[in-house]
Enzyme design. Structure first.
Site, PDB file in Angstrom:
ATOM      1  N   HIS A 265      -5.528   0.753   0.769  1.00  0.00           N
ATOM      2  CA  HIS A 265      -4.627   1.855   0.830  1.00  0.00           C
ATOM      3  C   HIS A 265      -6.171   2.695   0.088  1.00  0.00           C
ATOM      4  CE1 HIS A 265      -1.816   5.105   1.241  1.00  0.00           C
ATOM      5  NE2 HIS A 265      -1.563   4.747   0.196  1.00  0.00           N
ATOM      6  N   HIS A 306      -5.244  -0.172  10.463  1.00  0.00           N
ATOM      7  CA  HIS A 306      -4.592   0.578  10.291  1.00  0.00           C
ATOM      8  C   HIS A 306      -3.170   0.506  10.820  1.00  0.00           C
ATOM      9  CE1 HIS A 306      -1.555   4.674   9.478  1.00  0.00           C
ATOM     10  NE2 HIS A 306      -3.094   4.475   8.115  1.00  0.00           N
ATOM     11  N   ASP A 364     -11.228   6.149   6.245  1.00  0.00           N
ATOM     12  CA  ASP A 364     -12.000   6.130   5.351  1.00  0.00           C
ATOM     13  C   ASP A 364     -13.339   5.232   5.100  1.00  0.00           C
ATOM     14  OD1 ASP A 364     -10.074   6.606   3.512  1.00  0.00           O
ATOM     15  OD2 ASP A 364      -8.789   5.412   3.036  1.00  0.00           O
TER      16      ASP A 364
HETATM   17  N1  CMC Z   1     -10.258  -6.385   9.143  1.00  0.00           N
HETATM   18  C1  CMC Z   1     -10.439  -7.980   9.785  1.00  0.00           C
HETATM   19  N2  CMC Z   1      -9.715  -8.171  10.464  1.00  0.00           N
HETATM   20  C2  CMC Z   1      -8.515  -6.931  10.062  1.00  0.00           C
HETATM   21  C3  CMC Z   1      -8.613  -6.428   9.294  1.00  0.00           C
HETATM   22  C4  CMC Z   1      -9.974  -5.395   9.082  1.00  0.00           C
HETATM   23  N3  CMC Z   1     -10.265  -4.474   8.244  1.00  0.00           N
HETATM   24  N4  CMC Z   1      -7.813  -5.349   9.801  1.00  0.00           N
HETATM   25  C5  CMC Z   1      -6.805  -5.837  10.206  1.00  0.00           C
HETATM   26  N5  CMC Z   1      -7.362  -7.370  10.565  1.00  0.00           N
HETATM   27  C6  CMC Z   1      -6.779  -8.150  11.473  1.00  0.00           C
HETATM   28  C7  CMC Z   1      -5.769  -9.587  10.216  1.00  0.00           C
HETATM   29  O1  CMC Z   1      -6.597 -10.116   9.672  1.00  0.00           O
HETATM   30  C8  CMC Z   1      -4.859  -9.873  11.425  1.00  0.00           C
HETATM   31  O2  CMC Z   1      -4.691 -10.619  11.684  1.00  0.00           O
HETATM   32  P1  CMC Z   1      -4.353 -11.834  12.572  1.00  0.00           P
HETATM   33  O3  CMC Z   1      -2.602 -10.864  14.222  1.00  0.00           O
HETATM   34  O4  CMC Z   1      -4.911 -12.770  13.549  1.00  0.00           O
HETATM   35  O5  CMC Z   1      -3.666 -12.182  11.522  1.00  0.00           O
HETATM   36  C9  CMC Z   1      -4.606  -8.443  12.190  1.00  0.00           C
HETATM   37  O6  CMC Z   1      -5.676  -7.370  12.090  1.00  0.00           O
HETATM   38  C10 CMC Z   1      -3.426  -7.474  12.142  1.00  0.00           C
HETATM   39  O7  CMC Z   1      -3.483  -7.226  10.692  1.00  0.00           O
HETATM   40  P2  CMC Z   1      -3.000  -6.716   9.787  1.00  0.00           P
HETATM   41  O8  CMC Z   1      -3.405  -7.014   8.140  1.00  0.00           O
HETATM   42  O9  CMC Z   1      -1.077  -7.650   9.702  1.00  0.00           O
HETATM   43  O10 CMC Z   1      -2.020  -5.147   9.659  1.00  0.00           O
HETATM   44  P3  CMC Z   1      -1.387  -4.415   8.065  1.00  0.00           P
HETATM   45  O11 CMC Z   1      -1.031  -3.262   9.645  1.00  0.00           O
HETATM   46  O12 CMC Z   1      -0.253  -4.900   7.412  1.00  0.00           O
HETATM   47  O13 CMC Z   1      -3.055  -3.532   7.877  1.00  0.00           O
HETATM   48  C11 CMC Z   1      -4.221  -2.527   6.989  1.00  0.00           C
HETATM   49  C12 CMC Z   1      -3.325  -2.482   7.963  1.00  0.00           C
HETATM   50  C13 CMC Z   1      -5.047  -0.921   6.508  1.00  0.00           C
HETATM   51  C14 CMC Z   1      -3.928  -2.594   5.369  1.00  0.00           C
HETATM   52  C15 CMC Z   1      -5.432  -3.387   7.310  1.00  0.00           C
HETATM   53  O14 CMC Z   1      -6.320  -2.983   8.559  1.00  0.00           O
HETATM   54  C16 CMC Z   1      -6.793  -3.273   6.588  1.00  0.00           C
HETATM   55  O15 CMC Z   1      -6.617  -4.358   5.010  1.00  0.00           O
HETATM   56  N6  CMC Z   1      -7.671  -2.589   6.607  1.00  0.00           N
HETATM   57  C17 CMC Z   1      -8.602  -2.163   5.663  1.00  0.00           C
HETATM   58  C18 CMC Z   1      -8.826  -1.680   4.373  1.00  0.00           C
HETATM   59  C19 CMC Z   1      -8.792  -0.320   5.060  1.00  0.00           C
HETATM   60  O16 CMC Z   1      -9.118   0.220   5.285  1.00  0.00           O
HETATM   61  N7  CMC Z   1      -7.792   0.539   4.621  1.00  0.00           N
HETATM   62  C20 CMC Z   1      -7.694   1.988   4.738  1.00  0.00           C
HETATM   63  C21 CMC Z   1      -6.005   2.498   5.627  1.00  0.00           C
HETATM   64  S1  CMC Z   1      -6.399   4.292   6.349  1.00  0.00           S
HETATM   65  C22 CMC Z   1      -6.447   5.123   4.615  1.00  0.00           C
HETATM   66  C23 CMC Z   1      -5.052   5.217   4.040  1.00  0.00           C
HETATM   67  O17 CMC Z   1      -4.227   5.137   4.728  1.00  0.00           O
HETATM   68  O18 CMC Z   1      -4.471   4.534   2.687  1.00  0.00           O
END
Ligand code: CMC
Length: 429
Positions: A265, A306, A364
Site C-alpha cells: 500500500h 493496482h 508510487d
Molecule cells: N510485480 C510482479 N508481478 C505482479 C506485481 C508486481 N508489482 N503485481 C501483481 N503481480 C502479479 C501477481 O503475482 C499475480 O500473478 P498471478 O496471477 O500469476 O498469481 C497477478 O499479477 C495479480 O496480482 P495480485 O497480487 O493478485 O493483485 P492484487 O490486486 O491483489 O495486488 C498490488 C495489487 C498493488 C498489491 C500488487 O500489484 C503489488 O503488490 N504491487 C507492488 C506494490 C505497489 O506498488 N503498491 C502500491 C499500490 S498504489 C498506491 C496505493 O494505493 O497504496
C-alpha cells in the site's frame, strides 16, 4: 436504489431473491444482507467482489483509469485546484465559494500548532526509529491531547477533529523528521501556504530560513492532492472498521496510518526507491524483471500494479508530468536512480508478462522519484502519503458516522479448523 433482483440458487434449498442496488455510476451491487437468514454467508477474501459501504466521496473506474472526487476528475483538481480546496471538497461535498475557502484556510491555519507537550512525548522514541512508527504513536496520542473534541455524536466535535487532523499532520510529520536528524523542531508559519509551510518546517532551521521555491511548493501541493483520497482502499477500510466501533477519530487515523505503512500500500513509495537502489544500474534491469516474473521468487516490481486500475493509474500520469517538471527544475535528469527508473519503466511496459497481467506504473512509482529529487529522505515518503491521505480518511470516517445504516464492522469466516473435541490432560498428550 433497488429496482432489479438477483436470484441465487443453492442446491437443495429454495431460490433466494436478492435486491440489486444501483449507484449513480459504476457497476450494480447485489445486496446480500438478507442471506444470513438462509444460513449462508458469502466468501470473499481481500474483498475482491464486496462493497463494504455506500459512499458519495470518491469514484474510480479502474478499466478506464478514471478517478473522481465528488464528481470532479483528479486531473482537473491537480491542475486547477489546491490541496486545501480539495480538502474542503472532500469533507463538504462541494467546491467552496471564495468566502468559504478563505474561512476554511484560516480555520486550518489556526490549528497548525500542536500541544507543546507533544515535543516531550517525541523524546520517548529512539531517534533512529522509522518515522511511520513514530507517526502511528504520536497521531494516536492526539486523543490524549485533544479530548475536548472526542464526542463522535456531536457534529461540531467531528468537524473540529477533522480540521485539527488536516492542520496538524504536516507539523507532526516535520517534527518526526527533525527529531530523527537531531535538528530543532520548526514551528508552523501561518503566513505561508499549506505546502510552503510543510517544506519550511522540513527543510529550514532556526538559523537559516530560506525562501521556498514556488515550483517545489506547487509540486508538493500536487502530491498532496494526488494522494488525498482513494475510495475504500486498505487503510481507508481500516479507518472505517475502527470507526465503526465508536473509536475516536485520532485513534482511527492512527489505525489507518498503520495499515498504510505496508509495502503493498503506501509503503510502496519507499519500497520503489529501495528497489531502484538495489537494481543499481541499468544493466541489471533485465535480471530484476526476470525476478519479478519468477513465480518462485517473492520479489515484485514495486510501484507496479493496482487492485483497481487495470489500464493506467490517472494519478501516475499527473505525477509523471510533475516529476518531469521538478527534475528539470532541479537539473537531475542524469541522476543514476532516475536512469534506472526510466529503463525499468520502459522494459516493463514492453514486456508481455506485465501487459497480460495489466500491470502499469502506479502513483508510487513516480512519487518516490520526485520526493527524492526534492530532498526528502526515503523514510519520509510514506509519512507524506499519510499526511495527504488524512483528509480522505477523515472524510470517509465522517460520512460513515453520519450514515444511518452504520453497523459495527464484523466479517464472518469459513471455519475449517478442528471440530469439537475434549481437552487432553498434559500427561496423556
Ligand atoms: N510485480 C510482479 N508481478 C505482479 C506485481 C508486481 N508489482 N503485481 C501483481 N503481480 C502479479 C501477481 O503475482 C499475480 O500473478 P498471478 O496471477 O500469476 O498469481 C497477478 O499479477 C495479480 O496480482 P495480485 O497480487 O493478485 O493483485 P492484487 O490486486 O491483489 O495486488 C498490488 C495489487 C498493488 C498489491 C500488487 O500489484 C503489488 O503488490 N504491487 C507492488 C506494490 C505497489 O506498488 N503498491 C502500491 C499500490 S498504489 C498506491 C496505493 O494505493 O497504496
Amino acid at each position: 436504489m433497488a429496482d432489479k433482483k438477483a436470484q441465487l440458487i443453492i442446491e437443495g434449498a429454495a431460490p433466494v431473491e436478492l435486491p440489486v442496488l444501483t449507484g449513480t455510476v459504476g457497476p450494480d451491487v447485489i445486496d446480500v444482507r438478507s442471506l444470513t437468514s438462509t444460513g449462508h454467508f458469502t466468501f470473499d477474501p481481500g474483498f475482491m467482489s464486496t462493497a463494504s459501504c455506500e459512499s458519495k466521496i470518491t469514484y474510480i473506474d479502474g478499466d478506464k483509469g478514471i478517478l473522481l472526487h465528488r464528481g470532479y476528475p483528479i486531473e482537473q483538481l491537480a491542475e486547477k485546484s489546491d490541496y486545501l480546496e480539495t480538502c474542503y471538497l472532500l469533507l463538504n461535498g462541494e467546491l467552496p465559494t471564495a468566502e468559504q475557502k478563505a474561512q476554511f484556510v484560516s480555520t486550518v491555519k489556526n490549528h497548525t500548532m500542536v500541544h507543546e507537550q507533544l515535543k516531550s512525548f517525541l523524546n520517548g522514541f529512539r531517534r533512529d526509529a522509522h518515522p511511520m512508527a513514530i507517526m502511528c504513536g504520536v497521531v494516536g496520542a492526539l486523543s490524549a491531547f485533544y479530548h475536548d473534541s472526542l464526542d463522535i455524536n456531536d457534529p461540531h466535535h467531528r468537524e473540529i477533529s477533522a480540521v485539527r487532523l488536516v492542520a496538524k499532520m504536516p507539523t507532526i510529520a516535520a517534527m518526526v523528521y527533525k527529531y530523527s536528524i537531531g535538528q530543532p523542531l520548526m514551528y508552523p508559519r501561518n503566513d505561508l501556504s499549506y505546502s510552503e509551510n510543510f517544506l519550511h518546517m522540513m527543510f529550514n532551521t532556526p538559523c537559516e530560513i530560506k525562501p521556498i521555491s514556488p515550483v517545489l511548493a506547487k509540486a508538493m501541493d500536487r502530491i498532496f492532492i494526488l494522494h488525498a483520497d482513494h475510495e475504500q482502499n486498505a487503510s481507508t477500510s481500516t479507518v472505517r472498521l475502527a470507526g465503526s466501533t465508536g473509536a475516536n477519530p485520532f485513534a482511527c487515523i492512527a489505525a489507518g496510518i498503520a495499515a498504510l505503512w505496508g509495502p503493498a500500500h503506501g509503503g510502496a513509495n519507499e519500497a520503489v526507491l529501495t528497489m531502484l537502489d538495489e537494481i543499481g544500474d541499468v544493466s541489471n534491469v533485465e535480471k530484476f524483471l526476470a525476478k519479478a516474473k519468477d513465480k518462485n521468487d517473492p520479489f515484485k516490481l514495486m510501484g507496479f500494479g493496482h487492485r483497481v486500475y487495470k489500464n493506467f493509474d490517472p494519478r501516475a500520469k499527473v505525477m509523471k508530468q510533475s516529476a518531469d517538471e521538478v527534475l528539470d527544475l532541479l537539473g537531475v535528469e542524469n541522476n543514476p536512480t532516475l536512469q534506472v527508473a526510466k529503463e525499468l519503466e520502459k522494459a516493463a511496459l514492453a514486456d508481455p508478462y506485465f501487459a497480460e497481467k495489466k500491470l502499469f506504473p502506479n502513483v508510487d512509482f513516480y512519487s518516490g522519484i520526485i520526493l527524492e529529487a526534492m530532498g526528502f529522505p526515503t523514510s519520509m515518503f510514506t509519512p507524506i502519503f499519510a499526511l495527504s491521505r488524512t483528509v480522505g480518511w477523515i472524510s470517509q470516517w465522517k460520512e460513515m458516522i453520519g450514515d444511518p445504516q452504520l453497523k459495527i464492522g464484523r466479517p464472518r469466516q469459513l471455519y475449517n479448523g478442528e471440530t469439537l473435541r475434549d481437552y487432553v490432560d498434559i500427561e496423556n498428550r
